[in-house]
Enzyme design. Structure first.
Site, PDB file in Angstrom:
ATOM      1  CG  HIS A  77      29.395  54.311  76.878  1.00  0.00           C
ATOM      2  ND1 HIS A  77      29.701  54.182  75.537  1.00  0.00           N
ATOM      3  CD2 HIS A  77      30.308  53.550  77.545  1.00  0.00           C
ATOM      4  CE1 HIS A  77      30.751  53.387  75.397  1.00  0.00           C
ATOM      5  NE2 HIS A  77      31.136  52.991  76.596  1.00  0.00           N
ATOM      6  CG  ASP A  79      29.675  57.254  73.135  1.00  0.00           C
ATOM      7  OD1 ASP A  79      29.321  56.744  74.225  1.00  0.00           O
ATOM      8  OD2 ASP A  79      30.780  57.788  72.963  1.00  0.00           O
ATOM      9  CG  ASP A 138      33.343  50.167  74.746  1.00  0.00           C
ATOM     10  OD1 ASP A 138      32.653  50.573  75.690  1.00  0.00           O
ATOM     11  OD2 ASP A 138      34.453  50.659  74.450  1.00  0.00           O
ATOM     12  CD  GLU A 172      33.096  55.712  78.223  1.00  0.00           C
ATOM     13  OE1 GLU A 172      33.915  55.339  79.082  1.00  0.00           O
ATOM     14  OE2 GLU A 172      33.180  55.360  77.023  1.00  0.00           O
ATOM     15  CD  GLU A 173      34.009  54.367  73.653  1.00  0.00           C
ATOM     16  OE1 GLU A 173      35.173  54.667  73.971  1.00  0.00           O
ATOM     17  OE2 GLU A 173      33.543  53.224  73.803  1.00  0.00           O
ATOM     18  CG  HIS A 377      37.788  51.628  71.216  1.00  0.00           C
ATOM     19  ND1 HIS A 377      38.465  52.682  71.804  1.00  0.00           N
ATOM     20  CD2 HIS A 377      36.682  51.440  71.979  1.00  0.00           C
ATOM     21  CE1 HIS A 377      37.798  53.087  72.871  1.00  0.00           C
ATOM     22  NE2 HIS A 377      36.708  52.341  72.997  1.00  0.00           N
TER      23      HIS A 377
END
Length: 404
Positions: A77, A79, A138, A172-173, A377
């Site tokens: 992903h 994002d 991520d 996705e997040e 994150h």
């Protein structure tokens, strides 16, 4: 292009998604990165490259064998999380990490005593943040691994393989990465998301996931004249949350343990709202968690003699374990490939979800692979370049094993 340079270029794009947006993708800045990737894919030589209206990028590495075989897919992903800024990322590279404390800035450090996984990464080359943003490993580490693998295949035509489908997804997040994903367009028989943590870990099960909105009404009176009249919605919210208990909380759980996570609370005396996510690997235990929430609401409503608390739950995604169990060979294929390249495979349940969970539910079995990233994150996020390079080897070994 070296994977290091590719990754550094990718994290220069601000691709933060949005919880509140109703568009697809949720932020227009993801489109800029999607277009960049689509062009890079065309330059490498991929076929049928497309960035569609929803920001999803598709492409195919054509087979170079005549024999028939299944098409394998790889997905990451684009994002980054809304939890921390992804704008103006300033990566710091630590060569041949010596096991000590890593200084991010004047006030923030990565300490091996607080981050024990660092002790397993001595002599790795690491990339960290400067403590002001997240890094974006991520899942841009996953994208870098996939694209570097693709470049290797195009530069080494003697490496034989069937068709390989590639896709990069937005959002996705925020749980919307594959809502508009076209499995038929993608064209794979099975796939892997490259969206995990330690490179030796792989996953074929994840949480069942719900979100719950707890709406609370109260009765507001002047506090000087409130005795036996006021019912404070905020107080009811506090009491409700206490009734859920302290054990099933993210800060007290690990492995297969489920939890309630109160991530937002707002309101006043008259009205309040509590927002939860609820996670559990077992469907049966998930039903128990949901039932316990309803029991807590019923207890308070009975105590005060009216329906002061209402709960609305929404199912977000399911555990992919049962679906992937129908294709055990695609899991064994990963373990064998790890052993082939000198890794000791570790099966780790995902304490969250990936695009693969929703894709598996839609009929495309999609286990998850690691990327070499940690502390996602937030500003303590970092990644191992050494592990990312191993990730490229892993994808190539999986492709090689898929022809056996």
């Amino acid at each position: 292009m070296k994977i290091e340079n590719r990754f550094l270029k990718y994290v220069s794009f601000d691709t933060q998604s949005s919880e509140t947006s109703e568009t697809a993708p949720t932020t227009s800045k993801q489109i800029e990165f999607a277009d960049f990737l689509a062009e890079e894919m065309r330059i490498l030589g991929m076929k049928d490259v497309e960035r569609n209206e929803y920001g999803i990028v598709y492409g195919t590495i054509p087979a170079n064998v005549e024999e028939e075989g299944e098409t394998i897919g790889f997905i990451s992903h684009m994002d980054t999380s809304p939890d921390a800024s992804g704008k103006d990322v300033k990566p710091q590279i630590i060569r041949d990490y010596d096991g000590g404390i890593i200084k991010l800035n004047n006030t923030m450090n990565l300490d091996p005593e607080e981050n024990p996984e660092l002790k397993t990464l001595i002599h790795h080359d690491l990339i960290t943040t400067d403590g002001t943003t997240l890094l974006g490993a991520d899942d841009k580490a996953g994208i870098a691994i996939i694209m570097t693998m693709a470049e290797y295949l195009f530069r080494h035509p003697t490496f034989l393989h069937h068709d390989i489908s590639i896709a990069f997804t937005p959002d996705e997040e925020v749980g919307r990465g594959v809502i508009n994903f076209d499995i038929d367009r993608f064209g794979a028989d099975y796939a892997y998301t490259v969206d995990g943590g330690p490179i030796e870990e792989y996953s074929f099960e994840n949480f069942n996931a719900y979100k719950a909105t707890v709406s609370i009404k109260g009765k507001s009176y002047h506090p000087g004249d409130a005795k036996n009249k006021m019912i404070n919605a905020l107080t009811l919210g506090r009491d409700f949350d206490i009734l859920l208990g302290d054990v099933n909380r993210p800060e007290h759980t690990e492995g297969h343990d489920g939890f309630y996570h109160l991530h937002n609370m707002e309101g006043d005396v008259s009205n309040a709202t509590l927002s939860y996510i609820i996670r559990e690997h077992s469907k049966e235990k998930m039903e128990e968690l949901l039932a316990h929430m309803n029991d807590a609401a019923a207890y308070i409503n009975n105590k005060y003699g009216d329906e002061y608390i209402k709960i609305e739950t929404v199912k977000q995604y399911e555990n992919m374990k049962d679906i992937i169990a129908k294709r055990p060979e695609i899991v064994t294929q990963v373990s064998d490939a790890m052993i082939d390249i000198g890794l000791s495979p570790v099966i780790a349940p995902i304490r969250g979800g990936t695009d693969g969970a929703m894709l598996s539910a839609k009929g495309l079995p999609t286990p998850n692979l690691g990327t070499g990233g940690y502390n996602y994150h937030g500003p303590y996020e970092y990644a191992s370049l050494t592990s990312m390079k191993k990730g490229v080897e892993l994808l190539l070994a999986i492709i090689r094993n898929s022809r056996k």
